[in-house]
Design a protein around this motif. Structure first.
Motif, PDB file in Angstrom:
ATOM      1  N   ALA A 104       0.704  -1.129   0.337  1.00  0.00           N
ATOM      2  CA  ALA A 104      -0.109  -0.560   0.197  1.00  0.00           C
ATOM      3  C   ALA A 104       1.112   1.410  -0.110  1.00  0.00           C
ATOM      4  CB  ALA A 104      -0.987   0.513   1.200  1.00  0.00           C
ATOM      5  N   ASP A 105       0.434   2.541  -0.537  1.00  0.00           N
ATOM      6  CA  ASP A 105       0.798   3.790  -0.462  1.00  0.00           C
ATOM      7  C   ASP A 105       2.326   3.691  -0.890  1.00  0.00           C
ATOM      8  OD1 ASP A 105      -1.043   4.731   1.257  1.00  0.00           O
ATOM      9  OD2 ASP A 105      -0.370   4.259   3.013  1.00  0.00           O
ATOM     10  N   THR A 106       2.504   3.230  -2.794  1.00  0.00           N
ATOM     11  CA  THR A 106       3.597   2.690  -3.610  1.00  0.00           C
ATOM     12  C   THR A 106       2.709   3.464  -4.994  1.00  0.00           C
ATOM     13  OG1 THR A 106       3.152   0.083  -3.891  1.00  0.00           O
ATOM     14  CG2 THR A 106       4.905   0.621  -1.743  1.00  0.00           C
ATOM     15  N   THR A 107       4.255   3.126  -5.566  1.00  0.00           N
ATOM     16  CA  THR A 107       3.841   3.650  -7.065  1.00  0.00           C
ATOM     17  C   THR A 107       4.984   2.420  -7.213  1.00  0.00           C
ATOM     18  OG1 THR A 107       3.122   5.945  -6.936  1.00  0.00           O
ATOM     19  CG2 THR A 107       4.469   5.017  -9.199  1.00  0.00           C
ATOM     20  N   LEU A 108       4.219   1.980  -8.424  1.00  0.00           N
ATOM     21  CA  LEU A 108       5.258   1.045  -9.032  1.00  0.00           C
ATOM     22  C   LEU A 108       5.159   1.021 -10.650  1.00  0.00           C
ATOM     23  CD1 LEU A 108       6.313  -2.117  -8.736  1.00  0.00           C
ATOM     24  CD2 LEU A 108       4.294  -3.285 -10.328  1.00  0.00           C
ATOM     25  N   ARG A 109       7.211   1.474 -10.797  1.00  0.00           N
ATOM     26  CA  ARG A 109       7.284   1.944 -12.535  1.00  0.00           C
ATOM     27  C   ARG A 109       6.937   0.053 -12.845  1.00  0.00           C
ATOM     28  NH1 ARG A 109      10.736   6.074 -12.239  1.00  0.00           N
ATOM     29  NH2 ARG A 109      12.894   4.261 -10.966  1.00  0.00           N
TER      30      ARG A 109
END
Length: 136
Positions: A104-109
């Motif tokens: 949670a609370d992440t950005t995945l590139r």
């Protein structure tokens, strides 16, 4: 206006391509990110449980280098590749037996690095601190 790259696939130059997706039942591969021919895309993910799936688009030779940002706030989910595709995430077959847990609370590139592979890099939320300049 589209342009042709690499293998003749048309790539749309739009900026700000955004998609909203809801993670779905584990093993069903229903919540698949659309196969848009764009260089960069932002996907906002909603998930109700850690065992829910989000499915990357099938990797294609003509789209190597494209980037998909997946943003999630309140819940975790599992990232997979299309069922029986043979596509990998970080060099591991990601079509169900293996998956990538996204916090949670992440950005995945996710960057497509070959005709059958994705590289996923997780960017965790962090506090930003303003530091006073050093006047030495």
């Amino acid at each position: 206006m589209a342009s042709n790259i690499g293998h003749g696939d048309k790539v749309l130059p739009e900026l700000g391509v955004t998609e909203n997706i809801t993670a779905d039942t584990n093993g069903e591969f229903d919540s698949q990110i659309a196969q848009d021919a764009v260089f960069c895309k932002v996907v906002v993910v909603t998930s109700s449980a850690a065992t829910k799936y989000v499915v990357l688009p099938k990797a294609k030779a003509g789209l190597i280098g494209r980037i998909i940002y997946l943003i999630v706030t309140t819940n975790v989910y599992e990232l997979v590749t299309p069922s029986a595709s043979g596509d990998t995430i970080n060099q591991v077959d990601g079509d169900g037996t293996n998956h990538l847990d996204v916090a949670a609370d992440t950005t995945l590139r996710c960057t497509q690095v070959s005709a059958t592979a994705w590289l996923a890099e997780q960017i965790a939320a962090t506090a930003i601190t303003v530091v006073a300049p050093d006047n030495d």
